[in-house]
Design a protein around this motif. Structure first.
Motif, PDB file in Angstrom:
ATOM      1  N   GLN A  81       9.689 -27.867  75.603  1.00  0.00           N
ATOM      2  CA  GLN A  81       9.863 -28.594  74.350  1.00  0.00           C
ATOM      3  C   GLN A  81      10.310 -27.594  73.283  1.00  0.00           C
ATOM      4  O   GLN A  81       9.911 -26.420  73.325  1.00  0.00           O
ATOM      5  CB  GLN A  81       8.544 -29.235  73.897  1.00  0.00           C
ATOM      6  N   GLY A  90      17.462 -27.037  72.406  1.00  0.00           N
ATOM      7  CA  GLY A  90      17.588 -28.379  72.961  1.00  0.00           C
ATOM      8  C   GLY A  90      18.089 -28.423  74.379  1.00  0.00           C
ATOM      9  O   GLY A  90      18.310 -29.523  74.923  1.00  0.00           O
ATOM     10  N   SER A 149      15.103 -30.722  76.519  1.00  0.00           N
ATOM     11  CA  SER A 149      13.750 -30.356  76.091  1.00  0.00           C
ATOM     12  C   SER A 149      13.163 -31.321  75.064  1.00  0.00           C
ATOM     13  O   SER A 149      11.963 -31.284  74.797  1.00  0.00           O
ATOM     14  CB  SER A 149      13.754 -28.941  75.505  1.00  0.00           C
ATOM     15  N   THR A 150      14.006 -32.202  74.497  1.00  0.00           N
ATOM     16  CA  THR A 150      13.500 -33.177  73.518  1.00  0.00           C
ATOM     17  C   THR A 150      13.026 -34.470  74.167  1.00  0.00           C
ATOM     18  O   THR A 150      12.651 -35.421  73.471  1.00  0.00           O
ATOM     19  CB  THR A 150      14.596 -33.503  72.485  1.00  0.00           C
ATOM     20  N   GLY A 170       9.659 -35.791  73.128  1.00  0.00           N
ATOM     21  CA  GLY A 170       9.652 -36.346  71.782  1.00  0.00           C
ATOM     22  C   GLY A 170      10.146 -37.779  71.761  1.00  0.00           C
ATOM     23  O   GLY A 170       9.606 -38.636  71.032  1.00  0.00           O
ATOM     24  N   ALA A 178      15.172 -38.091  67.284  1.00  0.00           N
ATOM     25  CA  ALA A 178      14.200 -37.496  68.214  1.00  0.00           C
ATOM     26  C   ALA A 178      14.879 -36.612  69.247  1.00  0.00           C
ATOM     27  O   ALA A 178      14.251 -35.696  69.791  1.00  0.00           O
ATOM     28  CB  ALA A 178      13.394 -38.588  68.905  1.00  0.00           C
ATOM     29  N   ASP A 188      17.254 -34.593  68.544  1.00  0.00           N
ATOM     30  CA  ASP A 188      17.617 -33.354  67.856  1.00  0.00           C
ATOM     31  C   ASP A 188      16.425 -32.401  67.860  1.00  0.00           C
ATOM     32  O   ASP A 188      15.315 -32.794  67.485  1.00  0.00           O
ATOM     33  CB  ASP A 188      18.030 -33.656  66.418  1.00  0.00           C
ATOM     34  N   PRO A 189      16.600 -31.144  68.293  1.00  0.00           N
ATOM     35  CA  PRO A 189      15.470 -30.209  68.389  1.00  0.00           C
ATOM     36  C   PRO A 189      14.707 -30.031  67.075  1.00  0.00           C
ATOM     37  O   PRO A 189      13.473 -30.031  67.068  1.00  0.00           O
ATOM     38  CB  PRO A 189      16.124 -28.902  68.835  1.00  0.00           C
ATOM     39  N   SER A 217      12.793 -33.113  66.390  1.00  0.00           N
ATOM     40  CA  SER A 217      11.720 -33.213  67.368  1.00  0.00           C
ATOM     41  C   SER A 217      10.533 -32.348  66.966  1.00  0.00           C
ATOM     42  O   SER A 217       9.372 -32.758  67.063  1.00  0.00           O
ATOM     43  CB  SER A 217      12.228 -32.788  68.750  1.00  0.00           C
TER      44      SER A 217
END
Length: 491
Positions: free
Chosen positions: A162, A360, A364-365, A368, A430, A432-433, A436
């Motif tokens: 994340q 991202g 990884s998002t 979220g 959500a 978007d890193p 998130s």
């Protein structure tokens, strides 16, 4: 029979057991240089107490204390040969004072003497380590403040997991080091008790005042039971354990720094790097590799110490001579590693652009977005399935997961469409890193505001801890002054 004042190192115990091939084997004089100053202080406090208790007349006490002043000025290197520093100092005093100098050893044994000297020196070393930890924490907090909103990838199993922030990452180590600090100070509290007056292990018939010598030496009190006082080395184990735990924390930090440097997430200062002997383009994180390795040394020292102590009978055994060096080696190496880590962290430059680009990656998002769906009423396990499916669909098409992939996955998993639960803008935010990270603003989380709150708390805690170290040092310094002033009444 050797005379008092002979230079063969046997003056204090005459000819018996004075030589032979084992003489060098049992000697610790060279290694004892570390506790030389502590031994002089312990001798002074003991002589003062003997005089105050009328066990020793003031005139003889004055001669012995004067001789100890000379011993201190001339230093460890000027000591006569001896089995250890305690015997050598006593021999040096007798050489100056004559046979009456031997009265300095009245009502004590080398057993309680050496235990006191070790504690006297170790407490200073523990404070050095605690101070180094505070300096490293300060460097981490400075970085966390500067990079409270700098997005970076977070990892589990070394896989992109994340997005988080550099501030959140640095605070994770600051908090671990705060606990390491507590363990060092806890160890200090139990180290700072005086065994002096226990004699060999069975006490003494002389009317000694153990509390008085403890006070003159800055100890918080005495180790009451005389057998325990002479034999106990659990304070060494506790100190070595605290140091090994600290070294493990430092090792984890160092491993991350090495990996982050490899990925281009941060650039170490040249002062904390080196180049290859053959490949001139290389910039190697050598200092942090060495910091990482200290954990092995520290855990080895702890294991060696425990193995030496295991099964020793009460009360004193010469095995203990080989126990203490494990702790000296550990406290030196770990303290130095903490100092180096602090400098390396303080001078490192986080590569903000590279971190943002990596934050991202590997979808990884996803968590979220799943959380967003769960907050909208979708069962989390269902939301989890939707995002897993979206990842598979995007991978099959050779594209990064986006709203379309999530929407397609939702239509497969849910009876209704995605828009029935959340609108497109919310989903894209959500994904978007930075957004998130901003969503995760729970206490202790990575959102910039949450990081700022953690920094505020950590700054206050660090200030308190620095005051604790300053207070303990001040107390020890006051005891030095108190002992020095008392000694001048006799010389």
């Amino acid at each position: 029979m050797a005379e008092f004042g002979s230079d063969d190192g046997t003056a204090v115990r005459r000819d018996r057991f004075s030589g032979g091939p084992a003489r060098g084997f049992v000697s610790s004089l060279s290694a004892d240089e570390r506790i030389f100053a502590a031994d002089v202080a312990v001798d002074r406090a003991h002589v003062v107490m003997l005089a105050e208790q009328d066990i020793l007349d003031d005139a003889t006490a004055g001669k012995i204390l004067t001789a100890l002043n000379v011993v201190e000025v001339e230093g460890h290197g000027a000591l006569p040969e001896g089995e250890d520093v305690h015997e050598a100092i006593e021999t040096a005093v007798i050489e100056q004072v004559g046979p009456e100098g031997g009265k300095m050893h009245t009502a004590r044994s080398r057993n309680d003497e050496v235990a006191t000297c070790i504690r006297h020196r170790l407490r200073d070393d523990l404070l050095d380590a605690a101070e180094a930890v505070c300096d490293l924490r300060a460097a981490l907090l400075a970085g966390a403040t500067e990079h409270a909103d700098t997005v970076m990838p977070g990892f589990t199993h070394l896989q992109h997991a994340q997005p988080t922030t550099v501030g959140h990452y640095l605070l994770s180590y600051e908090q671990a080091l705060a606990r390491d600090f507590e363990r060092l100070v806890d160890a200090f509290q139990r180290v700072n008790r005086s065994p002096l007056g226990a004699a060999a292990f069975a006490g003494t018939p002389f009317d000694v005042d153990r509390e008085r010598t403890a006070d003159l030496l800055g100890f918080d009190g005495v180790v009451t039971n005389s057998m325990d006082a002479a034999a106990a080395r659990d304070f060494l184990v506790e100190s070595a354990s605290a140091l090994a735990t600290l070294a493990t924390t430092l090792s984890g930090l160092a491993e991350d720094v090495v990996l982050f440097a490899n990925q281009g997430y941060l650039a170490l200062s040249d002062d904390y790097s080196s180049t290859s002997s053959i490949m001139p383009q290389k910039k190697n994180p050598d200092t942090f590799e060495l910091v990482r390795s200290v954990a092995g040394d520290a855990s080895g020292s702890l294991t060696g110490l425990l193995t030496t102590l295991k099964g020793l009978p009460r009360a004193y055994n010469r095995d203990l001579q080989n126990a203490t060096p494990h702790v000296w080696a550990s406290v030196d190496a770990v303290t130095e590693a903490a100092v180096v880590a602090a400098g390396g962290v303080a001078t490192a430059e986080w590569q903000v652009g590279t971190l943002a680009e990596a934050a991202g990656s590997n979808f990884s998002t996803a968590t979220g977005v799943a959380d967003l769906l769960a907050m909208a009423g979708v069962p989390f396990r269902t939301a989890h399935e939707i995002l897993a499916t979206a990842a598979e669909l995007a991978a099959a098409d050779g594209r990064d997961p986006d709203y379309e992939a999530v929407d397609e996955a939702a239509s497969t998993v849910l009876d209704g469409s995605l828009s029935a639960y959340v609108d497109r803008d919310a989903v894209e935010a959500a994904l978007d890193p930075a957004e998130s990270v901003a969503m995760r603003d729970s206490a202790g989380g990575p959102a910039p505001d949450a990081v700022t709150d953690q920094v505020t708390e950590a700054d206050a805690r660090l200030s308190t801890d620095e005051s604790v170290v300053d207070g303990l040092r001040e107390s020890i310094d006051e005891s030095h002054e108190r002992l020095t002033t008392t000694v001048t009444d006799y010389v």
